[in-house]
Design a protein around this motif. Structure first.
Motif, PDB file in Angstrom:
ATOM      1  N   ALA B  18       0.836  -1.210   0.000  1.00  0.00           N
ATOM      2  CA  ALA B  18       0.000   0.000   0.000  1.00  0.00           C
ATOM      3  C   ALA B  18       0.865   1.252   0.000  1.00  0.00           C
ATOM      4  N   HIS B  19       2.075   1.111   0.551  1.00  0.00           N
ATOM      5  CA  HIS B  19       2.939   2.288   0.730  1.00  0.00           C
ATOM      6  C   HIS B  19       4.165   2.258  -0.172  1.00  0.00           C
ATOM      7  N   ASN B  28       5.935   5.838   0.114  1.00  0.00           N
ATOM      8  CA  ASN B  28       5.169   6.954   0.673  1.00  0.00           C
ATOM      9  C   ASN B  28       5.392   7.045   2.183  1.00  0.00           C
ATOM     10  N   SER B  30       3.343   7.299   4.373  1.00  0.00           N
ATOM     11  CA  SER B  30       2.332   6.568   5.140  1.00  0.00           C
ATOM     12  C   SER B  30       2.877   5.240   5.655  1.00  0.00           C
ATOM     13  N   ASP B  33       2.956   5.491   9.257  1.00  0.00           N
ATOM     14  CA  ASP B  33       1.736   5.638  10.053  1.00  0.00           C
ATOM     15  C   ASP B  33       1.617   4.442  10.981  1.00  0.00           C
ATOM     16  N   ILE B 128      -4.908   9.950  11.052  1.00  0.00           N
ATOM     17  CA  ILE B 128      -4.083   9.410   9.974  1.00  0.00           C
ATOM     18  C   ILE B 128      -4.458  10.131   8.678  1.00  0.00           C
ATOM     19  N   GLY B 129      -3.455  10.553   7.957  1.00  0.00           N
ATOM     20  CA  GLY B 129      -3.707  11.239   6.691  1.00  0.00           C
ATOM     21  C   GLY B 129      -3.918  12.730   6.844  1.00  0.00           C
ATOM     22  N   SER B 130      -3.880  13.230   8.074  1.00  0.00           N
ATOM     23  CA  SER B 130      -4.028  14.675   8.241  1.00  0.00           C
ATOM     24  C   SER B 130      -2.814  15.367   7.613  1.00  0.00           C
ATOM     25  N   LEU B 131      -2.951  16.642   7.391  1.00  0.00           N
ATOM     26  CA  LEU B 131      -1.872  17.380   6.737  1.00  0.00           C
ATOM     27  C   LEU B 131      -0.563  17.255   7.512  1.00  0.00           C
ATOM     28  N   GLU B 134       0.816  13.714   7.255  1.00  0.00           N
ATOM     29  CA  GLU B 134       1.317  13.438   5.908  1.00  0.00           C
ATOM     30  C   GLU B 134       2.635  14.174   5.651  1.00  0.00           C
ATOM     31  N   LEU B 135       2.706  15.391   6.141  1.00  0.00           N
ATOM     32  CA  LEU B 135       3.950  16.153   5.975  1.00  0.00           C
ATOM     33  C   LEU B 135       5.096  15.463   6.721  1.00  0.00           C
ATOM     34  N   ASP B 138       6.232  12.606   4.771  1.00  0.00           N
ATOM     35  CA  ASP B 138       7.077  13.040   3.643  1.00  0.00           C
ATOM     36  C   ASP B 138       8.496  13.355   4.102  1.00  0.00           C
ATOM     37  N   ARG B 139       8.597  13.946   5.279  1.00  0.00           N
ATOM     38  CA  ARG B 139       9.944  14.250   5.799  1.00  0.00           C
ATOM     39  C   ARG B 139      10.719  12.951   6.026  1.00  0.00           C
TER      40      ARG B 139
END
Lengths: 222, 154
Positions: B18-19, B28, B30, B33, B128-131, B134-135, B138-139
């Motif tokens: 999935a990721h 990703n 995620s 997460d 989960i998936g909040s800005l 998610e940021l 990404d980091r």
């Protein structure tokens, strides 16, 4: 001359430069023109996209392009004033894409669709959430943005699909599809040797404008 | 008092299909997460704990972690440095630590003495998936050092 959809061919007769150049996207063309006329390209693009100024081709920039007015509208742009719009010449082979019916699929679109279906299967196997509306929204977005490259696709823990375009420089376009035309975006763009992050949530057309304003349109087609 | 993992140590995290988009090779954020199996924090395994020989270490990680979860066919493990992880998340000004959390054998699962937990991430109270989540993902995605397949195709 045969050109790909999304490229443009520019001759600035008033400037006497007669340079013929191809641009990978409308945004890069506007960027070019803004630089030509000495404006800050990013500011001008932002202003154009925000509807604060109209794109008038002020110094008679003759443009022939394979972009249709509909495609311009897809970029959130509207040509206005005088005969500006009439200068957009549509070569014969573009008529195909103007036919009613579904848009022409990008060559990698079947791969992306397969990947999104795979995400659905993974969700089923691993008892994860899978938001069908998000998946459909992601595929529609990727199909809509003509000329973009195949993004990576992921399923995140809330069931939404995320598309991601990256560049080795660290730049990225990350879009989480929230449904109802809402997209959560995280854009990382290089500015003055640093990476700057822009993020938020907005409608698809607005997100495209953010991407353009961040100078990341080329990353879509990287 | 939990024992922290040294900042010099590398960690590995299982990253399911999935990721990880196998066609593009992209991971990703995620992947970091918390999932239903991550009860007390984000579950990771310390690298080079089982062996200094990378291949042997990775094989043992596959064996030990694989006794607790079923690997997807395209799944991978991603490696990142503990100090890099803490630095990457420092901008969020949240208390984050990486602690040793050896797991005993239980219900058919092998012991995992190299197991560790990322505490404080994902951020408490963040969906989960909040800005923000998610940021942060990404980091972390950007500091991935290495990756290796969860399943070896023979």
């Amino acid at each position: 001359m045969t050109k790909q959809i999304g490229s443009a061919f520019v001759v600035d007769e008033d400037q006497g430069r007669g340079a013929e150049k191809e641009y990978p996207s409308l945004d890069s063309l506007l960027f070019f023109e803004a630089k030509w006329h000495g404006d800050n390209p990013t500011d001008l693009l932002t202003a154009i996209h925000a509807g604060q100024v109209a794109y008038l081709a002020p110094k008679r920039l003759d443009v022939s392009t394979l972009l249709t007015e509909r495609q311009l509208q897809d970029h959130g742009l509207h040509l206005a004033g005088g005969d500006g719009a009439h200068r957009w010449l549509i070569p014969v082979d573009l008529q195909e894409s103007e036919q009613p019916g579904p848009r022409r699929e990008q060559h990698w679109f079947a791969d992306l669709r397969r990947r999104v279906e795979e995400l659905g299967s993974i969700a089923q196997d691993e008892a994860l959430e899978f938001n069908e509306a998000s998946a459909d929204q992601a595929l529609n977005f990727a199909m809509k943005v003509q000329g973009c490259s195949r993004p990576s696709a992921f399923l995140i823990g809330n069931g939404n699909v995320r598309l991601l375009w990256t560049h080795p420089s660290g730049q990225q376009i990350g879009l989480q599809f929230l449904g109802d035309d809402e997209i959560q975006f995280i854009l990382v763009a290089r500015r003055d040797e640093k990476l700057a992050t822009t993020m938020g949530a907005d409608r698809a057309d607005a997100v495209l404008r953010y991407i353009a304003a961040a100078g990341l349109s080329r990353l879509l087609a990287h | 008092m939990p024992t922290p993992v040294a900042q010099e140590e590398d960690l590995t995290r299982y990253c399911g299909g999935a990721h990880f988009d196998a066609d593009t090779g992209e991971v990703n954020g995620s992947a970091f997460d918390r999932n239903p199996k991550d009860i007390d924090g984000v579950s990771v395994t310390r690298c080079r704990f089982f062996s200094d020989v990378i291949e042997d270490d990775q094989n043992e990680i596959r064996r030990v972690v694989g006794s607790r979860l079923k690997f997807g066919k395209t799944a991978i493990f991603v490696e990142l440095n503990t100090g890099d992880l803490l630095d990457a998340l420092a901008e969020f000004e949240q208390e984050i630590s990486v602690i040793q959390d050896p797991l005993p054998a239980q219900a058919g699962a092998l012991p995992n003495p190299a197991h560790a937990l990322i505490i404080g991430f994902p951020f408490r109270g963040e969906a989960i998936g909040s800005l923000k989540s998610e940021l942060a993902g990404d980091r972390l995605r950007r500091i991935i050092l290495r990756r290796f397949p969860a399943i070896i195709n023979k």
